[in-house]
Design a protein around this motif. Structure first.
Motif, PDB file in Angstrom:
ATOM      1  N   PRO A  40      43.369  27.958 110.873  1.00 16.95           N
ATOM      2  CA  PRO A  40      44.080  27.485 112.188  1.00 16.95           C
ATOM      3  C   PRO A  40      43.498  25.751 112.099  1.00 16.95           C
ATOM      4  CG  PRO A  40      41.723  28.611 112.527  1.00 16.95           C
ATOM      5  CD  PRO A  40      42.218  29.063 111.389  1.00 16.95           C
ATOM      6  N   THR A  45      49.321  23.227 109.935  1.00 18.53           N
ATOM      7  CA  THR A  45      49.205  25.057 110.175  1.00 18.53           C
ATOM      8  C   THR A  45      50.590  24.868 111.050  1.00 18.53           C
ATOM      9  OG1 THR A  45      47.235  25.411 109.415  1.00 18.53           O
ATOM     10  CG2 THR A  45      48.842  26.697 110.646  1.00 18.53           C
ATOM     11  N   THR A  46      50.518  24.736 112.753  1.00 20.26           N
ATOM     12  CA  THR A  46      51.656  24.784 113.610  1.00 20.26           C
ATOM     13  C   THR A  46      53.309  25.092 113.054  1.00 20.26           C
ATOM     14  OG1 THR A  46      50.520  24.588 115.429  1.00 20.26           O
ATOM     15  CG2 THR A  46      52.151  24.706 116.084  1.00 20.26           C
ATOM     16  N   ARG A  47      52.879  23.191 113.024  1.00 23.35           N
ATOM     17  CA  ARG A  47      54.851  23.117 111.914  1.00 23.35           C
ATOM     18  C   ARG A  47      55.151  24.228 110.505  1.00 23.35           C
ATOM     19  NH1 ARG A  47      55.530  19.616 107.982  1.00 23.35           N
ATOM     20  NH2 ARG A  47      58.297  19.018 108.253  1.00 23.35           N
ATOM     21  N   THR A  49      54.153  27.013 110.155  1.00 24.23           N
ATOM     22  CA  THR A  49      54.315  28.834 110.858  1.00 24.23           C
ATOM     23  C   THR A  49      55.715  28.601 111.039  1.00 24.23           C
ATOM     24  OG1 THR A  49      51.471  28.450 110.586  1.00 24.23           O
ATOM     25  CG2 THR A  49      53.154  30.241 111.555  1.00 24.23           C
ATOM     26  N   ARG A  50      55.557  28.191 112.406  1.00 21.79           N
ATOM     27  CA  ARG A  50      56.607  27.981 113.030  1.00 21.79           C
ATOM     28  C   ARG A  50      57.821  27.626 111.760  1.00 21.79           C
ATOM     29  NH1 ARG A  50      56.101  28.733 118.222  1.00 21.79           N
ATOM     30  NH2 ARG A  50      53.799  27.466 118.985  1.00 21.79           N
ATOM     31  N   TRP A 207      51.178  35.425 114.672  1.00 20.66           N
ATOM     32  CA  TRP A 207      52.751  34.683 114.591  1.00 20.66           C
ATOM     33  C   TRP A 207      53.636  35.013 114.823  1.00 20.66           C
ATOM     34  CZ3 TRP A 207      52.299  29.092 115.893  1.00 20.66           C
ATOM     35  CH2 TRP A 207      51.462  28.586 115.491  1.00 20.66           C
TER      36      TRP A 207
END
Length: 210
Positions: A40, A45-47, A49-50, A207
């Protein structure tokens, strides 16, 4: 079975759309293969993963088949998308590809997909792979990933499929001992292999619920 370029079957867009899309200077298949996105603390990671979750839901079965019929980068990416979206209708296809072991790197993604499906049928495929390839003490394919996924499923299902491989001085120990470069590596214990699969599935589970 010969590899087929996706464009030969009317899906020339799939590699660029799903496999080589760039994240922090790396194509998706390299990010998936490296595994650093599981932390994390990774800034992208966020972009990443989405987009992975969105693409796993949006890609069609025909597009996935086009990727699975091509080379390792495409197969690795397709298996991750299949696993994230839990498309269990691909179980037999993933199992056949794992057992055939035609290309490098993609086998770990097949094991992740089977672990995500989470059934006794998936455990049986992984056990069949280990029955075939653990006796091959002259090579390293995807034995570690398969054992980790099988141990993950045993814990989830309350089964003991992996016991016959992990008993002291059993097939896993003999395989590790036969490959000199693995003997002193702490990452080749059964517990460490299961931890990696646990991490992958916890990532996908977290997620997928969002």
């Amino acid at each position: 079975m010969p590899f087929r370029q996706p464009r030969e079957i009317g899906h020339g867009h799939v590699v660029e759309s799903y496999v080589t899309r760039m994240y922090a200077g790396l194509p998706r298949y390299l990010v998936l293969n490296g595994g650093r996105f599981l932390s994390p603390r990774r800034r992208h990671t966020t972009r990443f993963t989405r987009h992975l979750i969105d693409d796993a839901a949006a890609i069609t079965d025909e597009e996935l088949e086009a990727l699975l019929g091509y080379e390792w980068r495409s197969r690795l990416t397709a298996a991750w998308l299949i696993g994230v979206d839990r498309r269990e209708r691909f179980r037999a296809r993933i199992g056949d590809l794992l057992l055939a072991s035609e290309v490098c790197y993609s086998g770990g993604a097949y094991c992740f997909a089977l672990a995500r499906f989470g059934t006794h049928a998936d455990a049986e495929i992984l056990a069949a792979y280990l029955d075939r390839y653990l006796p091959r003490t002259d090579l390293r394919y995807d034995q570690p990933a398969a054992l980790g996924a099988l141990l993950h499923l045993d814990a989830r299902l309350g089964t003991h499929h992996a016991d016959r491989f992990t008993e002291p001085d059993g097939r896993w120990d003999r395989w590790v001992q036969a490959l000199a470069h693995l003997q002193d590596s702490p990452s080749f214990t059964p517990a460490d292999q299961r931890r990696l699969t646990d991490l992958q599935c916890t990532y996908a589970n977290g997620w997928s619920r969002r």
